[in-house]
Design a protein around this motif. Sequence first.
Motif, mmCIF file in Angstrom:
data_model
loop_
_atom_site.group_PDB
_atom_site.id
_atom_site.type_symbol
_atom_site.label_atom_id
_atom_site.label_comp_id
_atom_site.label_asym_id
_atom_site.label_seq_id
_atom_site.Cartn_x
_atom_site.Cartn_y
_atom_site.Cartn_z
ATOM 1 N N LEU A 164 44.905 15.089 -33.016
ATOM 2 C CA LEU A 164 44.723 15.394 -33.946
ATOM 3 C C LEU A 164 45.086 16.600 -34.157
ATOM 4 O O LEU A 164 43.390 17.428 -34.293
ATOM 5 C CB LEU A 164 43.626 15.152 -34.893
ATOM 6 C CG LEU A 164 43.445 14.651 -36.422
ATOM 7 C CD1 LEU A 164 45.031 14.268 -36.687
ATOM 8 C CD2 LEU A 164 42.868 14.195 -36.585
ATOM 9 N N CYS A 165 45.232 17.799 -34.787
ATOM 10 C CA CYS A 165 45.598 19.066 -35.601
ATOM 11 C C CYS A 165 45.908 19.062 -37.421
ATOM 12 O O CYS A 165 46.412 18.710 -37.698
ATOM 13 C CB CYS A 165 46.642 19.767 -35.283
ATOM 14 S SG CYS A 165 46.486 19.953 -32.971
ATOM 15 N N CYS A 216 40.300 25.450 -39.250
ATOM 16 C CA CYS A 216 41.056 24.568 -38.178
ATOM 17 C C CYS A 216 40.477 23.597 -37.619
ATOM 18 O O CYS A 216 39.043 23.732 -37.145
ATOM 19 C CB CYS A 216 42.488 25.519 -37.304
ATOM 20 S SG CYS A 216 43.342 26.333 -38.261
ATOM 21 N N ALA A 217 40.630 22.420 -36.771
ATOM 22 C CA ALA A 217 39.834 21.616 -36.490
ATOM 23 C C ALA A 217 40.796 20.892 -35.635
ATOM 24 O O ALA A 217 42.125 20.406 -35.437
ATOM 25 C CB ALA A 217 39.461 20.787 -36.810
ATOM 26 N N GLN A 275 49.828 16.757 -36.534
ATOM 27 C CA GLN A 275 49.543 17.660 -37.742
ATOM 28 C C GLN A 275 49.190 17.693 -38.791
ATOM 29 O O GLN A 275 50.726 17.138 -39.317
ATOM 30 C CB GLN A 275 51.099 19.310 -37.365
ATOM 31 C CG GLN A 275 50.740 19.577 -38.024
ATOM 32 C CD GLN A 275 49.844 21.145 -38.747
ATOM 33 O OE1 GLN A 275 49.433 20.964 -38.025
ATOM 34 N NE2 GLN A 275 50.026 21.020 -39.920
ATOM 35 N N TRP A 276 49.022 18.144 -39.454
ATOM 36 C CA TRP A 276 48.336 17.970 -40.921
ATOM 37 C C TRP A 276 47.153 18.572 -42.070
ATOM 38 O O TRP A 276 46.325 19.211 -41.234
ATOM 39 C CB TRP A 276 47.658 16.192 -41.532
ATOM 40 C CG TRP A 276 48.031 15.984 -42.136
ATOM 41 C CD1 TRP A 276 48.355 16.020 -43.346
ATOM 42 C CD2 TRP A 276 47.321 14.416 -42.997
ATOM 43 N NE1 TRP A 276 48.439 15.551 -44.990
ATOM 44 C CE2 TRP A 276 47.736 14.539 -44.425
ATOM 45 C CE3 TRP A 276 46.651 13.605 -43.042
ATOM 46 C CZ2 TRP A 276 46.740 13.675 -45.229
ATOM 47 C CZ3 TRP A 276 45.525 12.780 -43.080
ATOM 48 C CH2 TRP A 276 46.177 12.549 -44.358
ATOM 49 N N ASN A 277 47.912 19.519 -42.345
ATOM 50 C CA ASN A 277 46.575 20.458 -43.761
ATOM 51 C C ASN A 277 46.351 19.360 -44.979
ATOM 52 O O ASN A 277 47.073 18.687 -45.547
ATOM 53 C CB ASN A 277 48.095 21.101 -44.245
ATOM 54 C CG ASN A 277 47.024 21.931 -45.727
ATOM 55 O OD1 ASN A 277 46.227 21.514 -45.913
ATOM 56 N ND2 ASN A 277 47.549 23.181 -45.562
ATOM 57 N N ILE A 278 45.176 19.034 -44.255
ATOM 58 C CA ILE A 278 44.880 17.366 -45.425
ATOM 59 C C ILE A 278 44.370 18.449 -46.908
ATOM 60 O O ILE A 278 43.933 17.563 -47.538
ATOM 61 C CB ILE A 278 43.351 17.049 -44.565
ATOM 62 C CG1 ILE A 278 41.965 18.321 -44.844
ATOM 63 C CG2 ILE A 278 44.124 16.474 -43.448
ATOM 64 C CD1 ILE A 278 40.869 17.250 -43.862
ATOM 65 N N VAL A 325 46.233 24.749 -32.963
ATOM 66 C CA VAL A 325 46.382 24.557 -33.529
ATOM 67 C C VAL A 325 46.588 25.556 -34.671
ATOM 68 O O VAL A 325 45.213 26.716 -34.284
ATOM 69 C CB VAL A 325 45.904 23.842 -34.215
ATOM 70 C CG1 VAL A 325 44.245 23.220 -34.005
ATOM 71 C CG2 VAL A 325 45.815 22.772 -35.737
ATOM 72 N N THR A 326 47.418 25.920 -35.734
ATOM 73 C CA THR A 326 46.739 27.418 -36.912
ATOM 74 C C THR A 326 47.438 26.807 -38.222
ATOM 75 O O THR A 326 47.673 26.175 -38.265
ATOM 76 C CB THR A 326 47.675 28.928 -35.852
ATOM 77 O OG1 THR A 326 47.185 29.512 -36.374
ATOM 78 C CG2 THR A 326 49.190 28.376 -36.437
#
Length: 365
Positions: A125-126, A170-171, A81-84, A218-219
């Motif tokens: 991967l989210c 989101c991806a 999980q990652w906010n990139i 994922v959100t």
Amino acid sequence: MGNSTSRLYSALAKTLNSSAASQHREYLEQSDSEQLDPIDRKDLLQECQTVLQKRPPRLQRDFVDLRADSSSTHRPIRVMQWNILAQALGEGKDNFVQCPMEALKWEERKCLILEEILAYQPDILCLQEVDHYFDTFQPLLSRLGYQCTFFPKPWSPCLDVEHNNGPDGCALFFLKDRFTLINSVNIRLTAMKLKTNQVAIAQTLRCSETGKLFCIAVTHLKARTGWERFRSAQGCDLLQNLKNITQGAEIPLIICGDFNAEPTEEVYKEFSNSSLNLNSAYKLLSVDGQSEPLYTTWKIRPTGECRHTLDYIWYSQHALNVNSALGLLTEEQIGPNRLPSFNYPSDHLSLVCDFSFNQDPDRLL
């Protein structure tokens, strides 16, 4: 590394801005995984490290073993999980006052992001704040064997930034040799009966090794102080959607997200107390197993230092076990200028967990 691989990566890595994207439909169509040769993970990692050779080395983190026993004979499912950090927001809106603009240069920052992903080799991967899906993540990750899905925000703040690369969103990516897609739903979250700018993706997958079904979601919920009730409403909407998709938790569930909410917020309590019987995986790193980490994001803005716990991996605790979780960066590793930095590409830390199916799911019901 072969010259052909290097040339292919260099061509794919060129960033298209939003105006260029509209003029390069052929390029976007050619990024379909069926038309591009596979890439070896080690080759791509080496390519990234070559680009990053003038930067400090990647910050090292260790996995913490959380297994009560090791009875499972199947490979665990690794979820990341990652906010990139959207490139347009990092450069144009987020005001990281202690982060040099040079550290945010996309041609190098994207290699830091890819290096982190390649180092941990997630099966699923989210990501949030993805605004380089079509020119970077989809063409590269599809060639590494991932099936890729992207759902942009309807009114992305990235579009307000000059020279943006299109909307962020989101991806979700999963390895096609480990899972089969059964169902995929794009969800535009509602609050107070109105559609909002926040989205989610929920996919039902079948594990090839065990034959078992599970749902991965994922959100990215609404940001900023003062929007707590709004986030709570969005969370309720997402939970209701997931109840329908999982047939009331008959199908195990993993939810990854940047909730923009501390554990004290109502939306966190809604997930903790949901009939879906969810637990937050990173609580298991605490001594008592009941406390979230002190932070998952740490940055300095003009208003001051911002250290918060906002990112979570929720899971069906009756059906899934957390075998291990990736430890977080220490304050010393993060450094006095906080995140992002020359050796870490986002203001949010990645979360990584290894899951296995509970061999006796009725035990915890």
